[in-house]
Design a protein around this motif. Structure first.
Motif, PDB file in Angstrom:
ATOM      1  N   UNK A   1      12.391  41.790   5.423  1.00  0.00           N
ATOM      2  CA  UNK A   1      12.277  41.113   6.714  1.00  0.00           C
ATOM      3  C   UNK A   1      12.643  39.631   6.576  1.00  0.00           C
ATOM      4  N   UNK A   2      12.124  38.985   5.549  1.00  0.00           N
ATOM      5  CA  UNK A   2      12.403  37.571   5.331  1.00  0.00           C
ATOM      6  C   UNK A   2      13.876  37.336   5.034  1.00  0.00           C
ATOM      7  N   UNK A   3      14.457  38.198   4.167  1.00  0.00           N
ATOM      8  CA  UNK A   3      15.877  38.015   3.812  1.00  0.00           C
ATOM      9  C   UNK A   3      16.788  38.175   5.026  1.00  0.00           C
ATOM     10  N   UNK A   4      16.463  39.177   5.855  1.00  0.00           N
ATOM     11  CA  UNK A   4      17.301  39.385   7.048  1.00  0.00           C
ATOM     12  C   UNK A   4      17.123  38.218   8.027  1.00  0.00           C
ATOM     13  N   UNK A   5      15.894  37.730   8.180  1.00  0.00           N
ATOM     14  CA  UNK A   5      15.662  36.581   9.064  1.00  0.00           C
ATOM     15  C   UNK A   5      16.452  35.373   8.579  1.00  0.00           C
ATOM     16  N   UNK A   6      16.447  35.123   7.289  1.00  0.00           N
ATOM     17  CA  UNK A   6      17.201  33.991   6.737  1.00  0.00           C
ATOM     18  C   UNK A   6      18.706  34.177   6.938  1.00  0.00           C
ATOM     19  N   UNK A   7      19.171  35.436   6.795  1.00  0.00           N
ATOM     20  CA  UNK A   7      20.593  35.732   6.957  1.00  0.00           C
ATOM     21  C   UNK A   7      21.054  35.414   8.387  1.00  0.00           C
ATOM     22  N   UNK A   8      20.153  35.600   9.363  1.00  0.00           N
ATOM     23  CA  UNK A   8      20.504  35.413  10.774  1.00  0.00           C
ATOM     24  C   UNK A   8      20.265  33.985  11.273  1.00  0.00           C
ATOM     25  N   UNK A   9      19.825  33.071  10.395  1.00  0.00           N
ATOM     26  CA  UNK A   9      19.374  31.751  10.841  1.00  0.00           C
ATOM     27  C   UNK A   9      20.477  30.919  11.501  1.00  0.00           C
ATOM     28  N   UNK A  10      21.746  31.162  11.128  1.00  0.00           N
ATOM     29  CA  UNK A  10      22.837  30.323  11.647  1.00  0.00           C
ATOM     30  C   UNK A  10      23.427  30.849  12.950  1.00  0.00           C
ATOM     31  N   UNK A  11      22.920  31.963  13.455  1.00  0.00           N
ATOM     32  CA  UNK A  11      23.445  32.528  14.699  1.00  0.00           C
ATOM     33  C   UNK A  11      22.455  32.221  15.825  1.00  0.00           C
ATOM     34  N   UNK A  12      22.900  31.410  16.735  1.00  0.00           N
ATOM     35  CA  UNK A  12      22.004  31.002  17.814  1.00  0.00           C
ATOM     36  C   UNK A  12      21.540  32.191  18.636  1.00  0.00           C
ATOM     37  N   UNK A  13      22.470  33.125  18.883  1.00  0.00           N
ATOM     38  CA  UNK A  13      22.093  34.261  19.709  1.00  0.00           C
ATOM     39  C   UNK A  13      21.134  35.215  18.996  1.00  0.00           C
ATOM     40  N   UNK A  14      21.096  35.152  17.659  1.00  0.00           N
ATOM     41  CA  UNK A  14      20.224  36.050  16.895  1.00  0.00           C
ATOM     42  C   UNK A  14      18.887  35.393  16.564  1.00  0.00           C
ATOM     43  N   UNK A  15      18.698  34.121  17.034  1.00  0.00           N
ATOM     44  CA  UNK A  15      17.496  33.385  16.655  1.00  0.00           C
ATOM     45  C   UNK A  15      16.199  34.086  17.082  1.00  0.00           C
ATOM     46  N   UNK A  16      16.075  34.619  18.304  1.00  0.00           N
ATOM     47  CA  UNK A  16      14.818  35.292  18.686  1.00  0.00           C
ATOM     48  C   UNK A  16      14.486  36.472  17.766  1.00  0.00           C
ATOM     49  N   UNK A  17      15.522  37.270  17.442  1.00  0.00           N
ATOM     50  CA  UNK A  17      15.273  38.400  16.563  1.00  0.00           C
ATOM     51  C   UNK A  17      14.875  37.909  15.170  1.00  0.00           C
ATOM     52  N   UNK A  18      15.559  36.852  14.692  1.00  0.00           N
ATOM     53  CA  UNK A  18      15.236  36.314  13.377  1.00  0.00           C
ATOM     54  C   UNK A  18      13.792  35.823  13.337  1.00  0.00           C
ATOM     55  N   UNK A  19      13.343  35.140  14.425  1.00  0.00           N
ATOM     56  CA  UNK A  19      11.959  34.679  14.483  1.00  0.00           C
ATOM     57  C   UNK A  19      10.975  35.853  14.437  1.00  0.00           C
ATOM     58  N   UNK A  20      11.332  36.940  15.121  1.00  0.00           N
ATOM     59  CA  UNK A  20      10.474  38.134  15.101  1.00  0.00           C
ATOM     60  C   UNK A  20      10.328  38.663  13.672  1.00  0.00           C
TER      61      UNK A  20
END
Length: 548
Positions: A467-486
């Protein structure tokens, strides 16, 4: 009804004034008792007055206790089951007479050899090293036979240090009885008594209920009792035959009595060592007594390792190897022992030998690879793991370790290929997909990494690291930020002491505009971080204007 000379088999002397029956052919028999074979027989007394029919009595000493074999065995044991065994055998009455005749019929050297022979004085397979006879030429006195031996194997020894002797009727019926007095046993009242004194090393405890037994069948009584002290216990077993000339029915009763006693008594006599028993020292002593017993050296080495004595363990284990011990335990223990004394070269060599065996377990390959990696030999570690994979193709841990070893060796493309093969072979294994995501992420294959992480979470959504690795992977995509925070919030909920997860959440909050929440998450990351990462978080906090 009709007398004839053919009815008579023997001539003896009868002295009516003393009621004494004497047999001039009785050799060393007791003075006031005719040989047992004549007792109870009908006799015709020639008295000059027409004669008389009488029954030859059991003898002036008619009490069973007057015709006895009494043996005392004393075991003085050491902690390896050896020690000294001494025996004192006292024979009285007819049993003494029978034994005297047998011993006096031999020249002194043969007599000495008979007493020293295995089983004759000490019972079992043991021969006496030193013997002594008292009362051989004194028919009215008891005949006493004494002897002792020092032997390394008197009691069985358990690996925990307990000493064990069997309790059975064998210790009633072997030894001096069969050697010197068996031919006199069935001819009159008799007592066969054997006393067993056990003295284990100091501190040992007697781990059985005190023995008590009494049984009777016909003319046979069996009685066993025990008197226990703190450091010595004494068991006495007595078999009493209340009459001689046992009838067939008497003999059946005797067998029934002995069988019942056997069933009631048969048990091990266990003497357990005290608390704080030095098991490694005990096994070392056992191995010293049996220097060619490879298994004892292996057990000693294992115990020494458990006791934190690796240098002594190495000596025992190397002795086992020199004796040809083909046991993977030896190599595994040697490797661990060398590692403990900081001899990495020898530890690695032992592990390499272990991993090269056709029966090597996966752990051997994993340990060898870990040791090689610690030494910076990442390519060699990958080679060792590749051999392990070939030997255990279904062992996921080896595949995963190989992927990581290839990555550490610098061959990241080979690592990615190995991770892809693993996920293809184990499509239901979230760990395989998570590993593929890690390797792809390291290579910058972001799309492949994201697919792998999502596949892992589809199989098991409760994996905080993924979960943490995927959240970090998505950190640079503004549109993916809500999912990354989840994903990040779920990661810290599952593993609230993970500094990496709190750091990811902090970065995502900062990028989402939640500056205070970001600093709060970063503070928690610093709180849980190991010392080598605190400085990194401190720099970030400084860049963000300090902690909240």
């Amino acid at each position: 009804g009709h007398p004839s000379p053919g009815q008579f088999s023997h001539v003896i002397l009868y002295v009516p004034e003393a009621r004494l029956w004497l047999d001039a052919t009785a050799g060393m028999g007791t003075l006031d008792a005719v040989p047992g074979v004549l007792r109870g027989q009908r006799a015709f007394v020639v008295n000059g007055r027409g004669g008389a029919l009488k029954t030859v009595p059991a003898g002036g000493r008619s009490e069973a206790t007057q015709h006895a074999l009494r043996q005392q065995l004393t075991y003085d044991l050491n902690w390896t089951g050896g020690g000294q065994l001494s025996a004192d055998v006292t024979l009285t009455g007819d049993l003494a007479g029978s034994a005297r005749q047998k011993l006096l019929g031999l020249p002194p050297p043969a007599r000495d050899a008979l007493l020293r022979a295995p089983g004759h004085l000490l019972g079992g397979h043991l021969g006496a090293g030193d013997v002594r006879i008292t009362g051989l030429d004194a028919p009215a006195a008891p005949l006493v036979l004494s002897g002792h031996t020092t032997h390394a194997d008197l009691a069985a020894v358990q690996l925990g240090g307990a000493l064990v002797l069997p309790l059975d009727l064998g210790f009633l019926t072997d030894g001096p009885l069969t050697a010197f007095a068996a031919d006199a046993l069935p001819d009159g009242p008799r007592v066969i008594e054997r006393t067993l004194r056990l003295r284990p090393p100091p501190g040992y405890r007697f781990d059985w209920p005190a023995v008590r037994y009494t049984g009777r069948e016909g003319p046979v009584q069996v009685q066993v009792d025990e008197v226990r002290g703190a450091e010595v216990t004494t068991l006495r077993a007595r078999v009493t035959f209340s009459r001689g000339h046992l009838s067939p029915a008497d003999r059946v009763a005797m067998m029934q009595a002995l069988k019942a006693a056997h069933v009631a008594l048969e048990a091990p006599l266990v003497m357990r060592p005290p608390a704080g028993f030095d098991r490694p020292g005990f096994l070392q002593a056992m191995a010293a007594e049996q220097p060619d017993n490879a298994e004892l050296h292996v057990l000693a080495g294992e115990a020494l390792m458990q006791a934190g004595r690796p240098r002594e363990a190495i000596a025992s284990l190397q002795r086992a190897r020199a004796l040809g011990a083909d046991d993977p335990r030896v190599l595994a223990l040697l490797s661990a022992a060398f590692f403990k004394v900081d001899d990495r070269a020898q530890a690695t060599a032992s592990l390499a030998q272990l991993a090269a065996r056709p029966d090597a377990m996966p752990a051997a390959h994993l340990m060898l690879a870990a040791m090689l990696s610690d030494a910076g030999q990442h390519a060699e570690a990958a080679t060792a793991l590749a051999r392990g994979v070939a030997q255990h193709p279904d062992e996921a841990r080896l595949h995963q370790a190989l992927v990581r070893a290839l990555g550490r060796s610098g061959d990241r493309r080979a690592a990615l290929a190995a991770a892809e093969r693993l996920s293809a072979q184990r499509p239901r294994d979230h760990a395989a997909w998570g590993l593929l995501g890690d390797v792809a992420n390291d290579l910058g294959e972001v799309a492949q990494a994201e697919r792998a992480y999502r596949a892992a979470l589809a199989l098991d959504p409760e994996q905080p690291r993924i979960l943490n690795n995927l959240a970090w992977l998505l950190r640079d995509r503004a549109q993916a930020l809500p999912e990354a925070l989840t994903f990040a919030r779920r990661a810290v909920a599952l593993e609230p002491t993970s500094d990496a997860a709190w750091d990811t959440l902090a970065v995502l909050r900062w990028r989402g505009g939640n500056r205070r929440g970001a600093r709060e998450a970063l503070a928690k990351a610093m709180r849980h971080a190991p010392p080598d990462r605190k400085a990194h978080y401190a720099e970030r906090a400084k860049a963000w204007g300090g902690p909240p």
